[in-house]
Scaffold this motif. Structure first.
Motif, PDB file in Angstrom:
ATOM      1  N   MET A 179       0.842  -1.171   0.000  1.00 41.50           N
ATOM      2  CA  MET A 179       0.000   0.000   0.000  1.00 41.50           C
ATOM      3  C   MET A 179       0.890   1.237   0.000  1.00 41.50           C
ATOM      4  SD  MET A 179      -3.114   0.894   2.554  1.00 41.50           S
ATOM      5  CE  MET A 179      -2.505   1.935   3.844  1.00 41.50           C
ATOM      6  N   PRO A 180       0.616   2.190  -0.893  1.00 41.57           N
ATOM      7  CA  PRO A 180       1.435   3.395  -0.926  1.00 41.57           C
ATOM      8  C   PRO A 180       1.235   4.239   0.325  1.00 41.57           C
ATOM      9  CG  PRO A 180      -0.382   3.572  -2.465  1.00 41.57           C
ATOM     10  CD  PRO A 180      -0.409   2.188  -1.913  1.00 41.57           C
ATOM     11  N   ARG A 181       2.265   4.953   0.665  1.00 44.57           N
ATOM     12  CA  ARG A 181       2.210   5.812   1.844  1.00 44.57           C
ATOM     13  C   ARG A 181       1.300   7.009   1.557  1.00 44.57           C
ATOM     14  NH1 ARG A 181       4.248  10.097   4.227  1.00 44.57           N
ATOM     15  NH2 ARG A 181       5.155  10.030   6.277  1.00 44.57           N
ATOM     16  N   PRO A 182       0.356   7.339   2.464  1.00 41.74           N
ATOM     17  CA  PRO A 182      -0.519   8.486   2.240  1.00 41.74           C
ATOM     18  C   PRO A 182       0.278   9.784   2.210  1.00 41.74           C
ATOM     19  CG  PRO A 182      -1.202   7.267   4.200  1.00 41.74           C
ATOM     20  CD  PRO A 182       0.052   6.654   3.702  1.00 41.74           C
ATOM     21  N   GLN A 183      -0.170  10.727   1.408  1.00 42.10           N
ATOM     22  CA  GLN A 183       0.475  12.036   1.350  1.00 42.10           C
ATOM     23  C   GLN A 183      -0.533  13.086   0.932  1.00 42.10           C
ATOM     24  OE1 GLN A 183       3.626  11.715  -1.453  1.00 42.10           O
ATOM     25  NE2 GLN A 183       2.317  11.110  -3.122  1.00 42.10           N
ATOM     26  N   GLY A 184      -0.206  14.343   1.166  1.00 43.50           N
ATOM     27  CA  GLY A 184      -1.077  15.441   0.770  1.00 43.50           C
ATOM     28  C   GLY A 184      -2.049  15.907   1.833  1.00 43.50           C
ATOM     29  N   PHE A 185      -1.968  15.351   3.050  1.00 47.47           N
ATOM     30  CA  PHE A 185      -2.871  15.745   4.119  1.00 47.47           C
ATOM     31  C   PHE A 185      -2.264  16.875   4.948  1.00 47.47           C
ATOM     32  CE2 PHE A 185      -4.307  11.424   3.352  1.00 47.47           C
ATOM     33  CZ  PHE A 185      -5.681  11.565   3.414  1.00 47.47           C
TER      34      PHE A 185
END
Length: 75
Positions: free
Chosen positions: A1-7
């Protein structure tokens, strides 16, 4: 699963926390939930915590799974 970003998140003077994802509002927390969120964001991976609190943590394979042969009868 890709690491979340943009938050990102913004604490307001009235105790409200607004979580945004790529500039768009993704969630608003007030009261005890806001306090719990802030405590968790400081102690863990902030991007992952915000993704989990907004429900935006499923990325990647949803479209692929829909077209998989074992799921062909489900819609």
């Amino acid at each position: 699963m890709p690491r979340p970003q943009g938050f990102t998140y913004d604490e307001r003077a009235d105790g409200t926390v607004v979580i945004t994802h790529r500039g768009r509002a993704a969630g608003t927390l007030r009261g005890g939930r806001a306090e719990k969120f802030l405590a968790e964001v400081v102690s863990g991976d902030a991007q992952l915590v915000m993704a989990r609190w907004t429900g935006a943590y499923k990325f990647g394979n949803e479209r692929l799974a829909r077209s998989h042969p074992r799921n062909s009868g489900r819609r």
